[in-house]
Write a protein that holds these residues in place. Structure first.
Motif, short mmCIF file in Angstrom:
data_model
loop_
_atom_site.label_atom_id
_atom_site.label_comp_id
_atom_site.label_asym_id
_atom_site.label_seq_id
_atom_site.Cartn_x
_atom_site.Cartn_y
_atom_site.Cartn_z
N SER A 112 33.28 42.17 34.19
CA SER A 112 32.38 41.35 35.01
C SER A 112 31.22 40.77 34.22
O SER A 112 30.41 40.04 34.77
N ASP A 162 38.34 36.08 38.79
CA ASP A 162 37.52 35.93 39.98
C ASP A 162 36.01 36.09 39.73
O ASP A 162 35.20 35.28 40.19
N ILE A 163 35.64 37.14 39.06
CA ILE A 163 34.21 37.45 38.89
C ILE A 163 33.58 36.44 37.93
O ILE A 163 32.49 35.93 38.16
N SER A 213 33.35 45.52 36.73
CA SER A 213 34.59 45.10 37.40
C SER A 213 35.40 46.27 37.95
O SER A 213 36.23 46.07 38.83
N GLY A 233 33.34 44.48 42.03
CA GLY A 233 32.50 44.22 40.86
C GLY A 233 31.77 42.90 41.06
O GLY A 233 32.30 41.97 41.65
N GLY A 280 42.43 36.47 44.22
CA GLY A 280 42.22 35.93 45.56
C GLY A 280 42.58 36.89 46.68
O GLY A 280 42.40 36.58 47.85
N ILE A 338 41.58 45.41 39.43
CA ILE A 338 41.02 44.25 38.72
C ILE A 338 41.96 43.80 37.59
O ILE A 338 42.04 42.63 37.28
N GLY A 381 44.09 41.41 38.82
CA GLY A 381 43.42 40.19 39.25
C GLY A 381 42.64 40.32 40.55
O GLY A 381 41.91 39.41 40.93
N ARG A 412 39.80 41.66 43.08
CA ARG A 412 38.45 42.18 42.97
C ARG A 412 38.33 43.53 43.68
O ARG A 412 37.50 44.34 43.33
#
Ligand code: SF4
Lengths: 211, 469
Positions: free
Chosen positions: A91, A114-115, B133, B147, B202, B228, B231, B233
């Protein structure tokens, strides 16, 4: 954060999938306390032949001539063209700070971690998701001799390269952040009353959460 | 009311406001902080003259850049000046803003994602965020745990909320029972191998199925931890009796009638029978073999009886990245993984450094010696509490007799921010979660696997099928 309305710059073709934030900014630079000063360490492991650390002056290190950021004209590039899942992994917002501090203002890729994607919008860096076919076309253009520049217009949500125009989509809130240069905190603080009301209601049903 | 998934329930419960731009303001129940991703957030607060919205939800602990030796010296024992300043900065920021801090010298110190559950700071039904993360780990407790970046850390400190977008729902059903020598780590690695490192982008993933229902909290945390890497979160698991038994009596868990009330609410933290998921993955596990990664992305994984792929297919870009990976890893297409000599072993990280992991390793290495060809084999417990527990059980003696180094808690060689690192060209059997280029040290070659498999590699000096030992 400085507002972002449009940016014109030279493309850096970086054709690799799954570029992770460890690669964008290696761990030893996460010890720094600020948001700036990371540009010299962008892609550090690949960019220099010898190892680096916070207190090793980059001037004393040998750039790897095979790495794209060390090759003209790409060393002047500000638009990074990348493969799928760019910015996956950790992150660390430091990865975004490093790109921004180096001078990159736009990253074009078919998809993002994503982050990382989130972090970009809080720092004036525009990540643009484009269809794989458009990305392929851009790589093709960039592989030809000479340099490829393009303009990314956030107000019109368009990328213009010579005769070509591609449009893209950004969530409205995120677009506003970049256009105005304002961050989220101030806007959220304006909703303070709503947050207090929520807390009062939650406290009545889950009091243990408020010990 | 329409059927809801666990994610939907957690989302709805924490929704403060839908924002005009289509995003949402979510309330944050627990905010964990560490030294690496917080300094700029505190500076931001200071610069704007803001104060934390609430104090109670925050807890900070230094873990990323801390040494795992000479800890009796405390912060003064951090030889790296820049890292020491960072840990001191965390202390100073926490004092200035009143944030509760578990200091380096504290017996509770450890990796933030290990400390949270252990101290009962992680409770079912919470939203949990951290500038890291692997916050997804806490999803094992039927929480929505994500994260966040440093700008968001500042946002959460200032407002106790997060601006975020709703994810889609994915359910992964791990059906059947795990075979001998197969662990939760193997399940999650195999899943990532199947759906890819962007497969969960997503989505919020809910893990379900018989293998999950019968799994310990430690194992569930291992699985959620690596969401994570797929992919996603957030990863999560429904609340049940196993969750309840783990949480009960933890230092920060509610007590008495309040605990009973909490349990009653927590019962609802599961997807409704007929809830609809946007995507479902069915994954039978009974035939699964122990997994090991061969490349520089967690999706580059095969069973220990497998080989490096022969080719990357017709796509030129894929071929390029395959070539780059194999050059970096010092491997050939088609090469068998079993028997590959390794230089170092790392048993640790927020994925696999809990007491159950250490017990499994001790069981295997008891009365044996690690191979002479192994230059270093580290065991780094996830927290000071785990270290103490292991010592009470005599595991440290077993490890040291076998030739392992027994260290103090921290992230250590998972990311090599301290001096526990791979040298260029060193090959490592690691229980951590990332095999990225340079992750464990510039030029280091990481193979991810379970603690059992890493222990087996330590004993033989090469990648080994633990089931054959
Ligand atoms: S152990 Fe590794 S993955 Fe976990 S928090 Fe520390 S650095 Fe991150």
């Amino acid at each position: 954060m400085e507002p972002f309305t449009a940016h014109a710059g030279l493309v850096i073709p970086f054709n690799r999938a799954n570029v992770d934030t460890d690669a964008i900014l290696p761990k030893q630079y996460l010890k720094m306390l600020g948001k700036t000063g990371y540009g010299d360490f962008l892609f550090d492991d690949e960019r220099y032949l010898d190892p680096g650390d916070v207190d090793i002056p980059v001037g004393d290190r040998r750039p790897d001539p095979d790495f794209i950021l060390n090759q003209p004209p790409f060393d002047r590039g500000t638009v990074l063209l990348a493969g799928a899942n760019f910015g996956c992994g950790s992150s660390r917002e430091h990865a975004v700070w490093a790109l921004h501090d180096y001078g990159v203002r736009v990253v074009l890729a078919p998809s993002f971690g994503d982050i990382f994607f989130n972090n970009c919008f809080n720092n004036g860096l525009l990540p643009v998701i484009l269809a794989q076919s458009v990305i392929d076309r851009l790589f093709e253009l960039a592989s030809q001799p000479g340099e490829v520049s393009l303009t990314v217009d956030l107000e019109r949500c368009e990328i213009v390269q010579g005769e070509n125009v591609w449009s893209f989509v950004v969530e409205p809130g995120r677009r506003d952040n970049l256009l105005s240069g304002l961050d989220d905190i101030g806007r959220t603080m304006a909703l303070g009353e709503t947050i207090l009301e929520y807390e009062a209601q939650r406290r009545s049903v889950e009091p243990w959460m408020f010990r | 009311m329409a059927s809801q998934t666990l994610y939907d329930k957690l989302w709805n419960r924490h929704l403060v406001a839908e924002l005009p731009d289509g995003s949402a303001l979510l309330y944050v129940d627990r905010h964990l902080l560490h030294e690496v991703t917080s300094p700029q957030a505190f500076s931001g607060l200071r610069a704007a003259g803001r104060k934390p919205w609430r104090i109670g939800p925050n807890v900070a602990v230094p873990d990323h850049a801390v040494p795992t030796r000479r800890r009796e010296l405390g912060v003064a024992g951090i030889a790296d000046r820049v890292a020491r300043v960072q840990v001191e900065t965390l202390t100073r920021n926490c004092h200035e803003f009143g944030i509760p801090l578990i200091e380096l010298e504290d017996a509770r110190q450890g990796i933030v994602h290990v400390v949270g559950p252990e101290q009962g700071l992680t409770l079912p039904g919470m939203t949990i965020v951290c500038g890291d993360s692997h916050t997804a780990t806490h999803g094992a407790f039927a929480t929505l745990a994500m994260g966040i970046g440093t700008s968001e850390v500042e946002h959460v400190l200032a407002s106790q909320t997060l601006r975020t977008q709703r994810q889609k729902n994915m359910r992964v059903v791990f059906d059947g029972a795990m075979g001998f020598g197969v662990t939760p780590k193997d399940l999650i690695l195999a899943l990532i191998g199947r759906i890819g490192t962007a497969g969960g982008t997503g989505y919020a993933i809910e893990y379900a199925g018989e293998a999950i229902r019968t799994m310990s909290m430690e194992g569930r945390m291992t699985i959620c931890n690596m969401s994570i890497e797929a992919g996603a979160r957030a990863g999560m698991i429904a609340y049940d009796a196993i969750t309840e038994a783990y949480v009960r009596g933890r230092p920060h868990a509610p007590e008495g009638t309040e605990y009973a009330n909490a349990c009653r609410y927590w019962q609802s933290l599961r997807s409704d029978e007929d809830a609809v998921f946007d995507r479902e993955e069915y994954f039978p596990v009974s035939a699964l073999v122990p997994q090991v990664t061969w490349g520089t992305s967690p999706e580059m994984v095969v069973g220990i009886d497998g080989c490096v792929p022969d080719s990357a297919g017709p796509d030129a870009a894929a071929q390029n990245s395959m070539k780059r990976t194999l050059d970096y890893m010092g491997l050939e297409p088609g090469q068998a993984l079993k028997g590959l000599p390794i230089d170092k072993v790392f048993i640790g990280s927020c994925t696999n450094a809990r007491i159950e992991d250490l017990r499994a390793v001790a069981n295997l290495v008891k009365g044996r010696k690690i191979s002479r060809s192994v230059a270093q084999a580290l065991i780094v417990p996830g927290s000071g509490q785990i270290r103490l527990q292991a010592e009470r059980e005599g595991l440290d003696t077993i490890f040291q007799k076998a030739g392992f180094e027994w260290r103090a808690a921290g992230c250590s060689m998972c990311l090599g921010m301290n001096d526990d690192r791979l040298q260029p060209g060193e090959r490592c059997a690691s229980t951590s979660n990332r095999n990225f280029e340079g992750r464990q040290g510039k030029g280091g070659q990481t193979h991810l696997m379970s603690p059992l498999m890493a222990a087996a590699a330590a004993l033989t000096g090469k990648l080994t099928d633990v089931r054959e030992l």
